[in-house]
Write a protein that holds these residues in place. Structure first.
Motif, PDB file in Angstrom:
ATOM      1  N   PHE A   1      24.722   7.674 -20.979  1.00  0.00           N
ATOM      2  CA  PHE A   1      24.818   8.872 -20.155  1.00  0.00           C
ATOM      3  C   PHE A   1      24.821  10.148 -20.996  1.00  0.00           C
ATOM      4  O   PHE A   1      24.231  11.161 -20.613  1.00  0.00           O
ATOM      5  CB  PHE A   1      26.098   8.802 -19.315  1.00  0.00           C
ATOM      6  CG  PHE A   1      26.318   9.982 -18.404  1.00  0.00           C
ATOM      7  CD1 PHE A   1      25.575  10.126 -17.242  1.00  0.00           C
ATOM      8  CD2 PHE A   1      27.259  10.957 -18.707  1.00  0.00           C
ATOM      9  CE1 PHE A   1      25.774  11.211 -16.391  1.00  0.00           C
ATOM     10  CE2 PHE A   1      27.470  12.044 -17.863  1.00  0.00           C
ATOM     11  CZ  PHE A   1      26.716  12.168 -16.702  1.00  0.00           C
ATOM     12  N   PHE A   2      25.513  10.114 -22.145  1.00  0.00           N
ATOM     13  CA  PHE A   2      25.765  11.354 -22.887  1.00  0.00           C
ATOM     14  C   PHE A   2      24.779  11.646 -24.004  1.00  0.00           C
ATOM     15  O   PHE A   2      24.746  12.773 -24.493  1.00  0.00           O
ATOM     16  CB  PHE A   2      27.175  11.322 -23.491  1.00  0.00           C
ATOM     17  CG  PHE A   2      28.255  11.667 -22.504  1.00  0.00           C
ATOM     18  CD1 PHE A   2      28.468  12.991 -22.131  1.00  0.00           C
ATOM     19  CD2 PHE A   2      29.040  10.691 -21.936  1.00  0.00           C
ATOM     20  CE1 PHE A   2      29.458  13.325 -21.214  1.00  0.00           C
ATOM     21  CE2 PHE A   2      30.038  11.019 -21.020  1.00  0.00           C
ATOM     22  CZ  PHE A   2      30.240  12.341 -20.654  1.00  0.00           C
ATOM     23  N   LEU A   3      24.039  10.635 -24.456  1.00  0.00           N
ATOM     24  CA  LEU A   3      23.236  10.849 -25.662  1.00  0.00           C
ATOM     25  C   LEU A   3      21.814  10.348 -25.508  1.00  0.00           C
ATOM     26  O   LEU A   3      21.586   9.270 -24.946  1.00  0.00           O
ATOM     27  CB  LEU A   3      23.859  10.098 -26.846  1.00  0.00           C
ATOM     28  CG  LEU A   3      25.228  10.547 -27.353  1.00  0.00           C
ATOM     29  CD1 LEU A   3      25.704   9.562 -28.405  1.00  0.00           C
ATOM     30  CD2 LEU A   3      25.165  11.961 -27.930  1.00  0.00           C
ATOM     31  N   ASN A   4      20.870  11.115 -26.052  1.00  0.00           N
ATOM     32  CA  ASN A   4      19.510  10.610 -26.212  1.00  0.00           C
ATOM     33  C   ASN A   4      19.303  10.414 -27.693  1.00  0.00           C
ATOM     34  O   ASN A   4      18.822  11.295 -28.397  1.00  0.00           O
ATOM     35  CB  ASN A   4      18.503  11.597 -25.617  1.00  0.00           C
ATOM     36  CG  ASN A   4      18.519  11.534 -24.091  1.00  0.00           C
ATOM     37  OD1 ASN A   4      18.984  10.551 -23.505  1.00  0.00           O
ATOM     38  ND2 ASN A   4      18.024  12.567 -23.456  1.00  0.00           N
ATOM     39  N   THR A   5      19.724   9.255 -28.181  1.00  0.00           N
ATOM     40  CA  THR A   5      19.704   9.027 -29.625  1.00  0.00           C
ATOM     41  C   THR A   5      18.279   8.798 -30.100  1.00  0.00           C
ATOM     42  O   THR A   5      17.386   8.464 -29.307  1.00  0.00           O
ATOM     43  CB  THR A   5      20.579   7.820 -30.004  1.00  0.00           C
ATOM     44  OG1 THR A   5      20.060   6.662 -29.336  1.00  0.00           O
ATOM     45  CG2 THR A   5      22.027   8.038 -29.568  1.00  0.00           C
TER      46      THR A   5
ATOM     47  N   GLU B   1      19.410   5.238 -15.825  1.00  0.00           N
ATOM     48  CA  GLU B   1      18.331   6.058 -15.254  1.00  0.00           C
ATOM     49  C   GLU B   1      17.866   7.116 -16.262  1.00  0.00           C
ATOM     50  O   GLU B   1      16.667   7.350 -16.426  1.00  0.00           O
ATOM     51  CB  GLU B   1      18.830   6.735 -13.968  1.00  0.00           C
ATOM     52  CG  GLU B   1      17.761   7.542 -13.268  1.00  0.00           C
ATOM     53  CD  GLU B   1      18.310   8.303 -12.056  1.00  0.00           C
ATOM     54  OE1 GLU B   1      19.412   7.979 -11.588  1.00  0.00           O
ATOM     55  OE2 GLU B   1      17.623   9.232 -11.605  1.00  0.00           O
ATOM     56  N   ARG B   2      18.821   7.744 -16.944  1.00  0.00           N
ATOM     57  CA  ARG B   2      18.449   8.760 -17.935  1.00  0.00           C
ATOM     58  C   ARG B   2      17.620   8.156 -19.064  1.00  0.00           C
ATOM     59  O   ARG B   2      16.647   8.756 -19.498  1.00  0.00           O
ATOM     60  CB  ARG B   2      19.709   9.422 -18.514  1.00  0.00           C
ATOM     61  CG  ARG B   2      20.332  10.390 -17.555  1.00  0.00           C
ATOM     62  CD  ARG B   2      21.463  11.156 -18.196  1.00  0.00           C
ATOM     63  NE  ARG B   2      21.866  12.244 -17.305  1.00  0.00           N
ATOM     64  CZ  ARG B   2      22.872  13.075 -17.538  1.00  0.00           C
ATOM     65  NH1 ARG B   2      23.590  12.947 -18.634  1.00  0.00           N
ATOM     66  NH2 ARG B   2      23.157  14.034 -16.683  1.00  0.00           N
ATOM     67  N   GLN B   3      18.023   6.978 -19.538  1.00  0.00           N
ATOM     68  CA  GLN B   3      17.263   6.365 -20.633  1.00  0.00           C
ATOM     69  C   GLN B   3      15.865   5.983 -20.156  1.00  0.00           C
ATOM     70  O   GLN B   3      14.884   6.230 -20.845  1.00  0.00           O
ATOM     71  CB  GLN B   3      18.013   5.155 -21.204  1.00  0.00           C
ATOM     72  CG  GLN B   3      19.370   5.513 -21.843  1.00  0.00           C
ATOM     73  CD  GLN B   3      19.259   6.582 -22.936  1.00  0.00           C
ATOM     74  OE1 GLN B   3      18.351   6.543 -23.779  1.00  0.00           O
ATOM     75  NE2 GLN B   3      20.174   7.545 -22.926  1.00  0.00           N
ATOM     76  N   LEU B   4      15.771   5.397 -18.962  1.00  0.00           N
ATOM     77  CA  LEU B   4      14.436   5.062 -18.427  1.00  0.00           C
ATOM     78  C   LEU B   4      13.620   6.342 -18.254  1.00  0.00           C
ATOM     79  O   LEU B   4      12.400   6.349 -18.476  1.00  0.00           O
ATOM     80  CB  LEU B   4      14.571   4.337 -17.083  1.00  0.00           C
ATOM     81  CG  LEU B   4      15.116   2.899 -17.151  1.00  0.00           C
ATOM     82  CD1 LEU B   4      15.460   2.391 -15.743  1.00  0.00           C
ATOM     83  CD2 LEU B   4      14.111   1.963 -17.823  1.00  0.00           C
ATOM     84  N   GLY B   5      14.307   7.441 -17.902  1.00  0.00           N
ATOM     85  CA  GLY B   5      13.631   8.717 -17.682  1.00  0.00           C
ATOM     86  C   GLY B   5      13.011   9.297 -18.942  1.00  0.00           C
ATOM     87  O   GLY B   5      12.157  10.183 -18.878  1.00  0.00           O
ATOM     88  N   ARG B   6      13.441   8.798 -20.089  1.00  0.00           N
ATOM     89  CA  ARG B   6      12.881   9.304 -21.350  1.00  0.00           C
ATOM     90  C   ARG B   6      11.449   8.793 -21.573  1.00  0.00           C
ATOM     91  O   ARG B   6      10.745   9.265 -22.452  1.00  0.00           O
ATOM     92  CB  ARG B   6      13.764   8.891 -22.537  1.00  0.00           C
ATOM     93  CG  ARG B   6      15.161   9.463 -22.451  1.00  0.00           C
ATOM     94  CD  ARG B   6      16.056   8.913 -23.541  1.00  0.00           C
ATOM     95  NE  ARG B   6      15.724   9.448 -24.872  1.00  0.00           N
ATOM     96  CZ  ARG B   6      16.286   9.041 -25.998  1.00  0.00           C
ATOM     97  NH1 ARG B   6      17.192   8.067 -25.973  1.00  0.00           N
ATOM     98  NH2 ARG B   6      15.941   9.564 -27.163  1.00  0.00           N
ATOM     99  N   CYS B   7      11.048   7.823 -20.772  1.00  0.00           N
ATOM    100  CA  CYS B   7       9.706   7.244 -20.924  1.00  0.00           C
ATOM    101  C   CYS B   7       8.717   7.947 -20.006  1.00  0.00           C
ATOM    102  O   CYS B   7       7.822   7.331 -19.438  1.00  0.00           O
ATOM    103  CB  CYS B   7       9.750   5.750 -20.604  1.00  0.00           C
ATOM    104  SG  CYS B   7      10.929   4.840 -21.617  1.00  0.00           S
TER     105      CYS B   7
END
Ligand SMILES: *[C@@H]1O[C@H](CO)[C@@H](O)[C@H](O)[C@H]1NC(C)=O
Ligand SMILES: *[C@@H]1O[C@H](CO)[C@@H](O)[C@H](O)[C@H]1NC(C)=O
Ligand SMILES: *[C@@H]1O[C@H](CO)[C@@H](O)[C@H](O)[C@H]1NC(C)=O
Ligand SMILES: *[C@@H]1O[C@H](CO)[C@@H](O)[C@H](O)[C@H]1NC(C)=O
Ligand SMILES: *[C@@H]1O[C@H](CO)[C@@H](O)[C@H](O)[C@H]1NC(C)=O
Ligand SMILES: *[C@@H]1O[C@H](CO)[C@@H](O)[C@H](O)[C@H]1NC(C)=O
Ligand SMILES: *[C@@H]1O[C@H](CO)[C@@H](O)[C@H](O)[C@H]1NC(C)=O
Ligand SMILES: *[C@@H]1O[C@H](CO)[C@@H](O)[C@H](O)[C@H]1NC(C)=O
Ligand SMILES: *[C@@H]1O[C@H](CO)[C@@H](O)[C@H](O)[C@H]1NC(C)=O
Ligand SMILES: *[C@@H]1O[C@H](CO)[C@@H](O)[C@H](O)[C@H]1NC(C)=O
Ligand SMILES: *[C@@H]1O[C@H](CO)[C@@H](O)[C@H](O)[C@H]1NC(C)=O
Ligand SMILES: *[C@@H]1O[C@H](CO)[C@@H](O)[C@H](O)[C@H]1NC(C)=O
Length: 738
Positions: free
Chosen positions: A569-573, A644-650
């Motif tokens: 949730f907090f990081l886009n590493t 959802e946020r991590q999938l949204g990075r694609c």
């Protein structure tokens, strides 16, 4: 039972019901004074057997009533007849316990009946003129299905009531002795107590209603009742908070939610006030830093913005309560009668609020929330200058400081405490963030064994510290910290180091064979009656432990857990290899059935001790412990949003490496959908704080408070509504990933 008509109530001046729901009490020495509200009262009934919850708010006050009555399957040592009233103002309340007069537990049932005039179980009380503050509160009809004794009544603070219900059930003589029982000529029994401030009074009265002829009788700090229906009035004269209505809590585009989700939006409004949001009803009906900030972060898309808004109430409440000396953000406040009580224990006389600074995680949420509002939202950008120049006015200790000064001391604290780990060759365990020396808790799993006695918590170190640093970097870039222009660079480089170099400290790898044995052993040792599912383990199991430096010199607390949600949730590493593995492991834990993974049909469990291979963990992380193999609503929301946020990075812009690897991307997406299928199947439970299960041919959802507590502890009753569990109003399934 037979229930006589209560239409006579129309005639009794005490219950001259108004169409708005507000009722005037007949004052002893004069005419009733009625002040009607322009808007109708807001009411809500939520059933959670054996607990029946009723909420009532009007323009004068807000309150909750919880009626507990033993069900046929209740454990009668834990569940007895109880009437509880809770008010946000001063975190105040009343609890009264009833016993069957025949002495046989389980034979007395209690419930609320409707006032026939309004077809509602509660009406408001508002009475001016008897004291500088009006008396406000709640009136209701209590039905007793057998003759009963009110055996214990505690009037004053919810904190004091919780000490009794959750602690060793010891009554405080200073409070109990000051509680007076009386009966007047008209047969109204009154229990009343003046607070330690010598000004505020809490009152609870009972009068026989239409179906009983006998009046309540007063004994030695007790009241005896014949079977039948009684009018109760619960009131107090303490300054009230200014509530935000459902319309005022939500931003204009989200107001459709009021008709779509009347229960959740009414609950959110019940917990929202102009200068703070409250954590939960009834046990946490006041400021809690972590709860309100996590809620605001998840609810932000639907929360009102601007002066007097919900999001500013959250940020303001946190800033007001910061320790100005060291920048620590307050966890919980003690206000009202309990604050005065504590000062008396300290041989002082003060009614000033007190703040608890024992947590180590709470400060990190603040910069993230400030960045999301004052940088990323248009209204927030416009409000920034006026907001940060506001002078603190709630905590007397922070007098003379502006919100900007308070934000700065917390940012300085975060920069200073994260610097050693970020320094050259500083990436050693000794530089990670630890719990405070004299505390056994410090983050959200704040029960004695919540992180297995660990000192260095996983969530704080792998997610919250770097997230706060990223936010400080962004806030510095727009000049929020003019005395530290260097932070724009240093906070960014600190963040990178914390993002990339912390996971490894917590990593646990269990070879597949060993993993199967551990799970089988756990099943027999714990008495879990469901299938072990260990056949499903086909490769090494990798997870991150809850904490480092656990009890009995365990270097890692080997308990699989759901705290991966913080990083999602907090990081886009950006370390691609690390990110790919992390996402794939998290997806596996979400998909795999407990006790192999965390999945059950009633939710994703927050802890799974099966891989610990340790009887201490098996004993400490159970389905009846607060942070055991149980389900927390907000963790599910953060997990859903995080995936959802991590999938949204694609989406074609940044495209981290995992996006191009279907074995990972599809796995994460499958986990996201699996989670949403579970959420949709458990809609009714999602608003509550925490819930548990029993296994009987399948998982059966059970309130935590209905299970016998772990040895040595008292039952932990869950809140029917918890602020951060209402975040599903804003966190919804993203159909694009179905
Ligand atoms: C009866 O109820 C009381 C109060 O709820 C409780 O303290 C007591 O242990 C119960 N007795 C039995 C035999 O369960
Ligand atoms: C009263 O309620 C209790 C608890 O629900 C129940 O066990 C009992 O049978 C009831 N008694 C009567 C007289 O209805
Ligand atoms: C009280 O009235 C409401 C409607 O306002 C109804 O749904 C509820 O069942 C009634 N409760 C009782 C105990 O009769
Ligand atoms: C409370 O009342 C009891 C019984 O009258 C008495 O023994 C005790 O000393 C009182 N305690 C306090 C703190 O006043
Ligand atoms: C309340 O009154 C008592 C007795 O007069 C006094 O000792 C105490 O200090 C007062 N408390 C406050 C908060 O003023
Ligand atoms: C009243 O009850 C208390 C506590 O149960 C007891 O200590 C006290 O002796 C009782 N007083 C009388 C007059 O019976
Ligand atoms: C605030 O922080 C200082 C420094 O750590 C500490 O001495 C003080 O006790 C804290 N204040 C409170 C109210 O806890
Ligand atoms: C308060 O005063 C009492 C009596 O003088 C003393 O025994 C106690 O230690 C004091 N408590 C504190 C916290 O100072
Ligand atoms: C991700 O997990 C899936 C399912 O466990 C596995 O088949 C796949 O090989 C993993 N991918 C990577 C890159 O580890
Ligand atoms: C939990 O673990 C501690 C040691 O860490 C132990 O003393 C305690 O008894 C355990 N609790 C239970 C309920 O087994
Ligand atoms: C990470 O990326 C996602 C997708 O673009 C975005 O929704 C989210 O806000 C980003 N998170 C952070 C902390 O920047
Ligand atoms: C009921 O609760 C008590 C106290 O927690 C516990 O000792 C007892 O085992 C429970 N009984 C059942 C049948 O679960």
């Amino acid at each position: 039972m037979l229930f006589k008509s209560l239409s006579w109530l129309y005639l009794w001046p005490v219950f001259a019901s108004q169409s708005t729901g507000t009722t005037a009490l007949q004052s002893r020495d004069g005419e009733p004074s009625v002040l009607n509200c322009a808007d109708p009262a807001s009411t809500l009934h939520l059933s959670d057997p054996p607990y029946e919850n009723f909420f009532y708010s009007d323009c004068h006050s807000a309150g909750q009533v919880v009626v507990t009555s033993p069900a046929p399957d209740s454990n009668l040592t834990i569940i007895g007849p109880r009437l509880l009233v809770a008010w946000p103002a001063g975190n105040s309340g009343i609890v009264s316990f009833f016993e069957p007069e025949n002495g046989l537990n389980g034979t007395l049932g209690i419930s609320l009946a409707n006032f026939s005039s309004v077809q509602q179980p509660l009406q408001g009380i508002y009475e001016e003129g008897r004291s500088p503050n009006p008396y406000v509160g709640i009136s209701g009809l209590l039905q007793l299905n057998g003759s009963a004794l009110l055996s214990v009544a505690i009037l004053g603070s919810i904190r004091n009531i919780r000490d009794f219900t959750e602690g060793p059930s010891i009554l405080e003589p200073l409070i109990q002795n000051a509680t007076a029982f009386s009966v007047d000529d008209s047969g109204v029994a009154l229990i009343q107590r003046t607070w330690f401030d010598n000004e505020t009074e809490t009152r609870l009265s009972f009068a026989a209603a239409g179906d009983v002829d006998s009046r309540p009788e007063i004994g030695n700090q007790t009241v005896r009742f014949a079977a039948g229906t009684y009018v109760f009035n619960a009131s107090f004269n303490y300054p009230q908070l200014e509530q935000l209505s459902s319309q005022e809590v939500l931003n204009p585009v989200a107001r459709d939610l009021i008709s779509q989700n009347p229960d959740e939006t009414a609950s959110l409004s019940f917990l929202s006030y102009k200068d703070k949001l409250l954590a939960g009803a009834w046990r946490f009906l006041t400021y809690f830093g972590r709860d309100s900030m996590i809620s605001a972060l998840l609810l932000q898309p639907i929360l009102s913005e601007g002066e007097g808004s919900a999001i500013e109430a959250v940020i303001e409440a946190v800033l007001e309560r910061i320790n100005r000396t060291d920048g620590t953000v307050a966890h919980e406040e003690t206000i009202g009668d309990h604050a005065t009580y504590l000062s008396i224990q300290n041989n002082e006389t003060s009614t000033a609020p007190q703040y608890d600074y024992k947590m180590v995680d709470t400060e990190y949420f603040l910069p993230v929330l400030m960045k999301n509002y004052f940088l990323d939202a248009e209204t927030g950008r416009q409000r920034s200058e006026a907001f940060f120049s506001t002078q603190a006015s709630i905590n007397p200790d922070n007098e003379g400081l502006a919100y900007a000064d308070l934000a700065l001391v917390t940012a300085e604290r975060i920069m200073n405490t994260s610097a050693p780990f970020a320094s050259d060759r500083g990436q050693v365990k000794g530089n990670l963030i630890r719990l405070k020396e004299d505390q056994v808790v410090g983050e959200w799993r704040d029960s004695t064994y919540g992180i297995g006695g660990g000192r260095i918590p996983y969530d704080v170190n792998v997610a919250l510290v770097p997230a706060a640093l990223r936010a400080i970097q962004a806030l510095s870039a727009v000049g929020l910290f003019p005395t530290h222009p260097e932070w724009e660079k240093t906070a960014g480089s600190f963040a990178q180091t914390w993002e990339d170099n912390t996971l490894q400290f917590f990593k646990v790898t269990v070879p597949a064979d060993e993993a199967r044995d551990l799970v089988d052993a756990y099943v027999s040792e714990s008495g879990f009656s469901g299938p072990s599912e260990s056949d499903g383990i086909v490769s090494d199991v990798v997870y991150h432990g809850l904490a480092l430096d656990g009890n009995y010199n365990r270097s890692i607390v080997k308990v699989m857990n759901s705290d991966d949600c913080f990083r999602l949730f907090f990081l886009n590493t950006t370390d691609q290899t690390q990110l790919s593995h992390f996402l794939n492991q998290t997806a596996a834990h979400v998909l795999q059935p407990f006790p192999v993974g965390l999945s059950t049909s009633v939710g994703i469990l927050v802890a799974n001790p099966a891989y610990g291979g340790d009887p201490v963990y098996t004993a400490n992380f159970t389905n009846n412990s607060y942070h055991g193999t149980v389900v927390w609503g907000w963790q599910l929301a953060m997990l859903a949003k995080g995936l959802e946020r991590q999938l949204g990075r694609c989406d074609g812009e940044s495209n981290p490496g995992f996006c191009a690897d279907p074995s990972i991307y599809d796995h994460v997406r499958e986990a996201y959908n699996h989670l949403w299928d579970i959420l949709e199947a458990n809609r009714a439970a999602l608003g509550s704080e925490v819930w548990s299960w029993v296994y009987d041919g399948g998982y059966k959802l059970t309130p935590l408070g209905a299970l016998p507590p772990p040895p040595g502890s008292n039952p932990t009753e869950s809140n029917i509504r918890q602020l951060w569990s209402l975040t599903f109003l804003a966190v919804t399934r993203n159909e694009a990933f179905r």
